[in-house]
Design an enzyme around this catalytic site. Structure first.
Site, short mmCIF file in Angstrom:
data_model
loop_
_atom_site.label_atom_id
_atom_site.label_comp_id
_atom_site.label_asym_id
_atom_site.label_seq_id
_atom_site.Cartn_x
_atom_site.Cartn_y
_atom_site.Cartn_z
N MET A 108 -106.07 68.96 -11.90
CA MET A 108 -105.42 67.85 -12.58
C MET A 108 -106.09 66.53 -12.20
SD MET A 108 -101.31 68.49 -12.48
CE MET A 108 -101.16 69.03 -10.79
N HIS A 155 -107.83 70.34 -3.03
CA HIS A 155 -106.56 69.65 -2.80
C HIS A 155 -105.52 70.64 -2.28
CE1 HIS A 155 -107.72 66.48 -6.07
NE2 HIS A 155 -108.31 66.24 -4.91
N SER A 179 -109.13 71.45 -7.56
CA SER A 179 -107.70 71.24 -7.29
C SER A 179 -106.91 72.41 -7.84
CB SER A 179 -107.25 69.90 -7.87
OG SER A 179 -105.91 69.62 -7.51
N THR A 180 -106.03 72.17 -8.82
CA THR A 180 -105.17 73.24 -9.35
C THR A 180 -106.02 74.38 -9.90
OG1 THR A 180 -103.65 71.50 -10.04
CG2 THR A 180 -103.24 73.70 -10.90
N ASP A 225 -110.07 63.12 -9.92
CA ASP A 225 -110.72 62.97 -8.63
C ASP A 225 -112.14 63.54 -8.70
OD1 ASP A 225 -111.00 62.33 -5.95
OD2 ASP A 225 -110.05 64.17 -5.22
#
Length: 365
Positions: free
Chosen positions: A306, A213, A186-187, A309
């Protein structure tokens, strides 16, 4: 703890006012200044020393990409890009992520988005997250090599947690069996993916499924960029396509990616069912679908991001077949959320700095 100091950079006075209003509604934040272009931003970063910068991509005099390059060299600070969803906007955003931007927000309706309120909560969340990122992590060169850090047992001594049952390493892991690599991030993911995917050889004996993401419109640009830099083929996944060894398939923004068995082959299924834990695509959804494949050993990788998930999906993978799992280390994760949650299950076999993840993947496949 003091308020998060923010500098807002946008060529539109209306957008500067709107973003300021949104952020200052949150008691944790203080907008210390605004800038109308990249040149103005460079000057004000040195003067005001903000904790986080929000940066428009498309601006006159000096655009957001050029400004970001200078910021990373001269006055490093966490930067969140605000981008349009046009093809050029998406390509510029992916480039910004590789240069060192922490994250980005897609403007809902172009350069001047009257409906920016739609992404208000996302913007606030990402500013808070960016304020916690250590500058040293922004400055890691893509070619910088580090020694592997120790495995999960040593790591748990550094990160104390509840005692749980440790997964016994499967002595039946067979390098010759059919493999599937599933990777979630993600991030900070685009930069982390560049570290990993570009180091995998074209001869890799497994297909790779990736959930990053990202909203719709950006994953195609990410796939194109990684494909241009890699020995393997990288593409945006398509519904119904048969997956092949040596190809990495990135879930399109806005779609869950599942993998299903069809005879002797594996087929990708995309759908727009309900987001899981706020995400579509979701790493959990991809991992859980892979857990239902009986004729494949799986290699699961969880990198910077973050939240948590991928953790529930990892547990299902481990409880349903032969699995090896790798998590990115705290040392190199831009945001140590997803890897930390995975490590806490004690189902992670190796914790590695991002520079060593490709080599670790190859050890297992």
């Amino acid at each position: 703890m003091g308020k998060i100091k923010i500098l807002i950079v946008d060529d539109s006075a209306f957008m500067r006012k709107l973003i300021t209003d949104f952020l200052t509604e949150d008691s944790r934040m203080s907008v210390v200044g605004t800038a109308r272009n990249g040149q103005d931003a460079l000057k004000k970063i040195k003067e005001l020393k903000p904790d986080v910068v929000t940066m428009d991509v498309e601006m006159p005099i000096m655009d957001g990409i050029s400004a970001l390059e200078r910021i990373m060299k001269e006055s490093p600070v966490p930067v969140i890009m605000l981008s349009s969803t046009t093809k050029v906007g998406a390509e510029n955003t992916i480039q910004a992520m590789q240069i060192g931007a922490i994250d980005f927000i897609a403007k809902p309706s172009g350069a001047i988005s009257l409906d920016l309120y739609k992404v208000k909560d996302e913007l606030i969340e990402k500013v808070v997250s960016a304020s916690k990122v250590k500058l040293s992590k922004l400055l890691i060169s893509p070619m910088q090599e580090k020694k592997p850090i120790s495995n999960r047992v040593s790591y748990s001594k550094i990160e104390p947690k509840e005692e749980k049952t440790v997964k016994i390493v499967d002595s039946k892991w067979n390098p010759a069996s059919s493999k599937l690599i599933v990777l979630g991030t993600s991030t900070g993911g685009p930069r982390a993916l560049q570290h990993v995917i570009t180091k995998l050889p074209a001869s890799i004996n497994a297909p790779i499924l990736i959930v990053q993401h990202m909203p719709a419109g950006f994953t195609q640009s990410l796939a194109n960029r990684l494909n241009s830099l890699s020995e393997i083929t990288v593409k945006e996944a398509e519904d119904g396509e048969t997956i092949q060894k040596g190809i990495a398939y990135i879930a399109p923004g806005g779609y869950h990616l599942r993998v299903k068995s069809s005879g002797n082959t594996l087929v990708i299924e995309l759908d727009q069912s309900t987001p899981v834990n706020g995400h579509r695509p979701s790493v959990d959804v991809m991992f859980e679908s892979a857990s239902e494949l009986n004729n494949y050993d799986k290699l699961a990788v969880i990198m910077t991001g973050m939240g948590s998930d991928g953790t529930n999906g990892l547990i299902k993978l481990v409880n349903s077949g032969r699995v090896k799992s790798i998590a990115e280390s705290k040392e190199t994760s831009i945001v140590f959320g997803m890897p930390k949650a995975a490590i806490a299950t004690n189902y992670v076999d190796e914790v590695q700095n991002v520079e060593n993840i490709a080599q670790t993947i190859m050890k297992y496949v």
